[in-house]
Motif scaffolding. Structure first.
Motif, PDB file in Angstrom:
ATOM      1  N   THR A 171      -8.648   0.726  -3.927  1.00  0.00           N
ATOM      2  CA  THR A 171      -9.442   0.341  -2.769  1.00  0.00           C
ATOM      3  C   THR A 171      -8.722   0.702  -1.474  1.00  0.00           C
ATOM      4  OG1 THR A 171     -10.187  -1.546  -4.067  1.00  0.00           O
ATOM      5  CG2 THR A 171     -10.672  -1.604  -1.712  1.00  0.00           C
ATOM      6  N   VAL A 172      -9.499   1.189  -0.515  1.00  0.00           N
ATOM      7  CA  VAL A 172      -9.002   1.308   0.855  1.00  0.00           C
ATOM      8  C   VAL A 172      -9.624   0.139   1.605  1.00  0.00           C
ATOM      9  CG1 VAL A 172      -8.961   2.712   2.947  1.00  0.00           C
ATOM     10  CG2 VAL A 172      -8.864   3.803   0.699  1.00  0.00           C
ATOM     11  N   PHE A 173      -8.771  -0.833   1.960  1.00  0.00           N
ATOM     12  CA  PHE A 173      -9.295  -2.060   2.538  1.00  0.00           C
ATOM     13  C   PHE A 173      -9.666  -1.870   4.005  1.00  0.00           C
ATOM     14  CE2 PHE A 173      -6.873  -3.429  -1.090  1.00  0.00           C
ATOM     15  CZ  PHE A 173      -7.621  -4.477  -1.608  1.00  0.00           C
ATOM     16  N   GLN A 174     -10.593  -2.710   4.437  1.00  0.00           N
ATOM     17  CA  GLN A 174     -11.098  -2.636   5.800  1.00  0.00           C
ATOM     18  C   GLN A 174      -9.963  -2.812   6.814  1.00  0.00           C
ATOM     19  OE1 GLN A 174     -14.136  -5.506   6.616  1.00  0.00           O
ATOM     20  NE2 GLN A 174     -14.707  -4.522   8.513  1.00  0.00           N
ATOM     21  N   SER A 175      -9.088  -3.788   6.536  1.00  0.00           N
ATOM     22  CA  SER A 175      -7.977  -4.048   7.458  1.00  0.00           C
ATOM     23  C   SER A 175      -6.743  -3.230   7.068  1.00  0.00           C
ATOM     24  CB  SER A 175      -7.649  -5.528   7.439  1.00  0.00           C
ATOM     25  OG  SER A 175      -7.447  -5.948   6.093  1.00  0.00           O
ATOM     26  N   TYR A 176      -6.931  -2.268   6.169  1.00  0.00           N
ATOM     27  CA  TYR A 176      -5.898  -1.393   5.603  1.00  0.00           C
ATOM     28  C   TYR A 176      -4.993  -2.124   4.616  1.00  0.00           C
ATOM     29  CZ  TYR A 176      -7.423   0.894   9.867  1.00  0.00           C
ATOM     30  OH  TYR A 176      -8.186   1.380  10.863  1.00  0.00           O
ATOM     31  N   ALA A 177      -4.629  -3.411   4.950  1.00  0.00           N
ATOM     32  CA  ALA A 177      -3.794  -4.220   4.042  1.00  0.00           C
ATOM     33  C   ALA A 177      -2.550  -3.476   3.599  1.00  0.00           C
ATOM     34  CB  ALA A 177      -4.618  -4.692   2.830  1.00  0.00           C
ATOM     35  N   LEU A 178      -1.906  -2.756   4.513  1.00  0.00           N
ATOM     36  CA  LEU A 178      -0.645  -2.083   4.171  1.00  0.00           C
ATOM     37  C   LEU A 178       0.439  -3.142   4.035  1.00  0.00           C
ATOM     38  CD1 LEU A 178      -0.873   0.896   6.671  1.00  0.00           C
ATOM     39  CD2 LEU A 178      -1.471   0.872   4.260  1.00  0.00           C
ATOM     40  N   PHE A 179       1.443  -2.855   3.187  1.00  0.00           N
ATOM     41  CA  PHE A 179       2.545  -3.800   3.018  1.00  0.00           C
ATOM     42  C   PHE A 179       3.460  -3.699   4.231  1.00  0.00           C
ATOM     43  CE2 PHE A 179       1.591  -2.388  -1.460  1.00  0.00           C
ATOM     44  CZ  PHE A 179       0.807  -3.495  -1.749  1.00  0.00           C
ATOM     45  N   PRO A 180       3.550  -4.759   5.035  1.00  0.00           N
ATOM     46  CA  PRO A 180       4.274  -4.639   6.306  1.00  0.00           C
ATOM     47  C   PRO A 180       5.783  -4.458   6.137  1.00  0.00           C
ATOM     48  CG  PRO A 180       3.586  -6.906   5.936  1.00  0.00           C
ATOM     49  CD  PRO A 180       2.977  -6.085   4.838  1.00  0.00           C
ATOM     50  N   HIS A 181       6.307  -4.897   4.971  1.00  0.00           N
ATOM     51  CA  HIS A 181       7.756  -4.850   4.784  1.00  0.00           C
ATOM     52  C   HIS A 181       8.218  -3.526   4.187  1.00  0.00           C
ATOM     53  CE1 HIS A 181       5.817  -6.252   1.148  1.00  0.00           C
ATOM     54  NE2 HIS A 181       6.875  -5.884   0.452  1.00  0.00           N
ATOM     55  N   LEU A 182       7.284  -2.644   3.857  1.00  0.00           N
ATOM     56  CA  LEU A 182       7.659  -1.368   3.240  1.00  0.00           C
ATOM     57  C   LEU A 182       7.373  -0.209   4.193  1.00  0.00           C
ATOM     58  CD1 LEU A 182       6.201  -1.814  -0.370  1.00  0.00           C
ATOM     59  CD2 LEU A 182       8.528  -2.248   0.420  1.00  0.00           C
ATOM     60  N   THR A 183       8.134   0.862   4.048  1.00  0.00           N
ATOM     61  CA  THR A 183       7.879   2.060   4.838  1.00  0.00           C
ATOM     62  C   THR A 183       6.583   2.702   4.358  1.00  0.00           C
ATOM     63  OG1 THR A 183       9.049   3.491   3.309  1.00  0.00           O
ATOM     64  CG2 THR A 183      10.352   2.531   5.109  1.00  0.00           C
ATOM     65  N   VAL A 184       6.106   3.654   5.138  1.00  0.00           N
ATOM     66  CA  VAL A 184       4.892   4.377   4.781  1.00  0.00           C
ATOM     67  C   VAL A 184       5.044   4.994   3.395  1.00  0.00           C
ATOM     68  CG1 VAL A 184       3.559   6.442   5.349  1.00  0.00           C
ATOM     69  CG2 VAL A 184       4.158   4.798   7.150  1.00  0.00           C
ATOM     70  N   ARG A 185       6.203   5.624   3.141  1.00  0.00           N
ATOM     71  CA  ARG A 185       6.425   6.292   1.851  1.00  0.00           C
ATOM     72  C   ARG A 185       6.395   5.270   0.710  1.00  0.00           C
ATOM     73  NH1 ARG A 185      10.864   8.631   2.907  1.00  0.00           N
ATOM     74  NH2 ARG A 185      10.146  10.723   3.368  1.00  0.00           N
ATOM     75  N   ASP A 186       7.085   4.133   0.929  1.00  0.00           N
ATOM     76  CA  ASP A 186       7.131   3.108  -0.121  1.00  0.00           C
ATOM     77  C   ASP A 186       5.763   2.461  -0.333  1.00  0.00           C
ATOM     78  OD1 ASP A 186       9.746   3.584  -0.643  1.00  0.00           O
ATOM     79  OD2 ASP A 186      10.508   2.002   0.666  1.00  0.00           O
ATOM     80  N   ASN A 187       4.970   2.365   0.735  1.00  0.00           N
ATOM     81  CA  ASN A 187       3.604   1.878   0.594  1.00  0.00           C
ATOM     82  C   ASN A 187       2.829   2.786  -0.355  1.00  0.00           C
ATOM     83  OD1 ASN A 187       2.036  -0.337   2.196  1.00  0.00           O
ATOM     84  ND2 ASN A 187       3.763   0.214   3.498  1.00  0.00           N
ATOM     85  N   VAL A 188       2.956   4.098  -0.132  1.00  0.00           N
ATOM     86  CA  VAL A 188       2.188   5.053  -0.934  1.00  0.00           C
ATOM     87  C   VAL A 188       2.738   5.113  -2.356  1.00  0.00           C
ATOM     88  CG1 VAL A 188       1.424   7.454  -1.111  1.00  0.00           C
ATOM     89  CG2 VAL A 188       1.584   6.358   1.131  1.00  0.00           C
ATOM     90  N   ALA A 189       4.064   4.953  -2.500  1.00  0.00           N
ATOM     91  CA  ALA A 189       4.671   5.045  -3.830  1.00  0.00           C
ATOM     92  C   ALA A 189       4.483   3.762  -4.635  1.00  0.00           C
ATOM     93  CB  ALA A 189       6.161   5.365  -3.701  1.00  0.00           C
ATOM     94  N   PHE A 190       3.951   2.717  -4.019  1.00  0.00           N
ATOM     95  CA  PHE A 190       3.841   1.416  -4.684  1.00  0.00           C
ATOM     96  C   PHE A 190       3.058   1.515  -5.998  1.00  0.00           C
ATOM     97  CE2 PHE A 190       2.246  -2.823  -5.512  1.00  0.00           C
ATOM     98  CZ  PHE A 190       3.278  -3.650  -5.124  1.00  0.00           C
ATOM     99  N   GLY A 191       1.883   2.121  -5.936  1.00  0.00           N
ATOM    100  CA  GLY A 191       1.034   2.229  -7.132  1.00  0.00           C
ATOM    101  C   GLY A 191       1.702   3.022  -8.248  1.00  0.00           C
TER     102      GLY A 191
END
Lengths: 307, 374
Positions: free
Chosen positions: B93-113
């Motif tokens: 899902t791409v959430f409406q509020s984005y719901a990105l993990f604030p404590h992780l970098t952009v790369r780590d956000n994407v690598a999470f899954g």
């Protein structure tokens, strides 16, 4: 405070990725200083001046032959006494405060989590339950715990009956002191953790599940890290006052084996003739130790938002 | 599988069309989704369009596994996903509020899954996907250091990196300003064509839905009112709700008064208009609503009636004229019918000499009219 600073920086962050704060306008300078004045005066009168006085007392020397009389000096002898004679008390202070912080965290996190995500309409009631004890003096509540944990009390008798109480007592032991500290400082742990969890967007936790993390992994990788600012604030708010506390050791502990630095300072100030310099030196040493520990702790676990 | 096992334990591989079968979701006091059945062909860009509270987001959340249906099944191909947890579904899902993990970098956000699924080179996968959304240069930033549009692209990358069978977009462009939204619409469409995944896009913006999707389903009160290609939906709405929600319509509420050749005659007071049989959504007789799109109409100073019987209306009073360069918009009050709008493209250099208060008539090509249920 940190949250506000953080919020302030997000807006500017988009334009200036370097994170440089916008220059304050010159026009506002005078007003800014004027607004700072009451706070600065307060700190000078009620913090800096007493600290200077305390430092001066800790360095005084005693008039030989006149117990209780001192003269101004720069004598570090009291510090030597403080550290050599009362090392076990320092150890106990840090150990008991550390244990109380750990237990408070273990108790507070599930409670704060339940309040933030599961309580629904009961959230307000739970909040009142957490805060309500503050309406009674904490000395009184600690005295009450002495009754509850007393040898003839229900808990101690039951444990004795079940042969689960090797020493025969709860009071007069470190267990009672740590329990008292844990109890007394628990709300200071609950509230910051609750605040940080409550602020978190539940969608972010849902995103954890959406990205193949099960409940446990989502908690470990998403929820807990997001609540770290609250955990950090809570542990500091618990550990710092607990390390300096003497009431719990006084009321729940024994006369010998559970005394903390706070008890020594108290007795040096009020009960020992000529104990002022040593008491002041103990206070300063404790402060230095706590500051050093907090510094290392925040360096290790602190997020950008807190530093 | 114990709770300490890898979170991929219950993961279900599934390929094929997304199928909802008689899905109902009831909450304590209302029914958000009401016996909805739907098939989204694999690889298509599907839009669920509707006003807030119509059940579109609830539908999306049931596909993601964030809600469980009260009744009905959710399937991908032949795999029944009903009852499975979000982390067990090949859906992101791409959430409406984005719901990105604030404590992780952009790369780590994407690598999470990928990391949770035990992908060996999770970080390399993340880098590759960041390249796709053109954000490689910001990979080490924290989400709060990015603009709204950049955060949005991180959210898309974080979902895409998993190569889900279905990608869900929950009003992903709602928080962006108009210019950025147009850019992202094009960008999302490009990405969808490039990766060829099934996209299900929830939105209340009809223009967005029509621009991006192959198929649009218009939802209202927990049900799908009409579904089809955007052009078809726009040209021939089958309900009054769709006529009004998807674009603007000039409507005339009347009764069916008979037929004339292959057309149905709808009358209201002195007005009589015709709709081709094939473009009528109602059966014979009873109440009906006639409609025609504002840009399909023309404005006249004199009654065009004799030549255009059943494809004109008037006289009405001109209320407002607004000239916008490419087009001129007229607002006309027709007694007994209501306010109609006319958009005329300024093809010629005719001077616009109509003024508010003038008496005017409106005409259209009879083939553009439609009739819907009231």
């Amino acid at each position: 405070m940190s949250a506000l600073a953080h919020l302030g920086s997000t807006g500017g962050g988009a334009q200036a990725p370097g994170g440089a704060a916008p220059e304050p306008t010159k026009k506002g300078g005078f007003t800014a200083y004027l607004l700072l004045l009451p706070g600065v005066l307060w700190l000078l009168v009620f913090f800096v001046a007493p600290m200077v006085q305390l430092a001066a007392v800790s360095l005084q020397s005693q008039f030989p032959g006149y117990p209780g009389y001192y003269y101004r000096d720069v004598n570090f002898g009291s510090y030597l006494t403080a550290i050599t004679e009362y090392l076990p008390h320092f150890g106990r202070s840090l150990l008991f405060a550390g244990a109380a912080t750990l237990f408070a965290f273990v108790l507070a996190y599930p409670l704060a989590y339940a309040m933030a995500f599961k309580a629904g309409k009961w959230r307000g009631v739970m909040m009142i339950c957490v805060i309500a004890p503050f309406f009674t003096s904490f000395i009184l509540r600690t005295v009450a715990w002495r009754q509850i944990l007393a040898d003839e009390g229900p808990i101690a008798s039951t444990l004795r009956f079940l042969h689960l109480l090797p020493g025969g007592h709860i009071t007069e032991t470190w267990v009672a002191v740590v329990a008292g500290l844990t109890y007394n400082f628990l709300p200071f742990m609950v509230l910051p953790i609750y605040a940080s969890l409550e602020r978190a967007d539940p969608k972010i936790i849902e995103a954890g599940g959406d990205l193949y993390a099960n409940g446990l992994t989502t908690f470990r990788r998403v929820t807990l890290p997001m609540s770290m600012p609250g955990v950090l604030a809570g542990t500091l708010l618990t550990f710092i006052p607990a390390a300096g506390d003497y009431v719990n050791a006084e009321l729940l502990g024994s006369d010998t084996s559970t005394k903390m630095v706070g008890n020594v300072i108290e007795s040096q100030f009020f009960k020992v003739l000529g104990g002022f310099p040593v008491a002041a030196a103990l206070s300063f040493t404790l402060m230095a130790v706590i500051l050093a520990l907090v510094f290392l702790y925040v360096r290790r676990y602190g997020t950008e938002e807190l530093l | 599988m114990g709770i300490f096992s890898k979170s991929t334990g219950g993961f279900r591989e599934a390929k094929g069309d997304l199928i909802l079968e008689n899905v109902t979701k009831s909450f304590a006091t209302f029914t958000a989704v009401d016996d909805l059945s739907l098939t989204v062909p694999r690889g298509s860009f599907f839009a669920l369009l509707g006003p807030s509270g119509c059940g579109k987001t609830t539908t999306l959340r049931m596909v993601a596994g964030l809600e469980q249906p009260t009744a009905g099944r959710v399937k991908i191909g032949s795999t029944d996903l009903t009852g499975s947890r979000p982390y067990e579904r090949p859906v992101n899902t791409v959430f409406q509020s984005y719901a990105l993990f604030p404590h992780l970098t952009v790369r780590d956000n994407v690598a999470f899954g990928p990391k949770r699924r035990g992908v060996a080179d999770a970080v390399a996968e993340a880098n590759k996907t960041l390249e796709l959304v053109q954000l490689s240069h910001l990979a080490d930033r924290k989400p709060t250091q990015l603009s709204g549009g950049q955060q949005q692209r991180v959210a898309v990358a974080r979902a895409l990196v998993n190569h889900p069978e279905v990608l869900l977009l929950d009003e992903p462009l709602g928080a962006l300003d108009l210019k950025l939204r147009r850019e992202m619409q094009v960008e999302l469409k490009r990405i969808q064509m490039e990766v060829g995944l099934t996209f299900v896009h929830v939105t209340h913006d009809q223009e967005e839905a029509m621009t991006m999707a192959d198929t649009v389903a218009v939802m209202n009160l927990g049900k799908i009112e009409q579904m089809g290609a955007p052009e078809v939906l726009y040209d021939l709405p089958r309900t009054k709700f769709v006529a009004n929600f998807l674009g603007q319509s000039n409507l005339l509420h009347g009764t069916v008064q008979g037929t004339d050749g292959d057309s149905v005659v709808i009358g209201s007071g002195d007005h009589k208009v015709k709709v081709r049989q094939a473009r009528m959504a109602t059966g014979e007789g009873g109440e009906a609503i006639f409609g025609v799109r504002p840009e399909k109409t023309r404005i006249h100073d004199t009654d065009p009636g004799p030549q255009l019987s059943g494809a004109s209306i008037g006289p009405g009073t001109l209320l407002d004229v607004s000239f916008s360069g490419v087009a001129t918009q007229y607002l006309v009050e027709i007694p007994g019918v209501g306010r109609w709008a006319v958009y005329e493209q300024n093809l010629d250099l005719d001077r616009i000499d109509n003024k508010p208060g003038d008496q005017v008539w409106i005409s259209w090509n009879p083939g553009h009219a439609f009739g819907v249920r009231s």
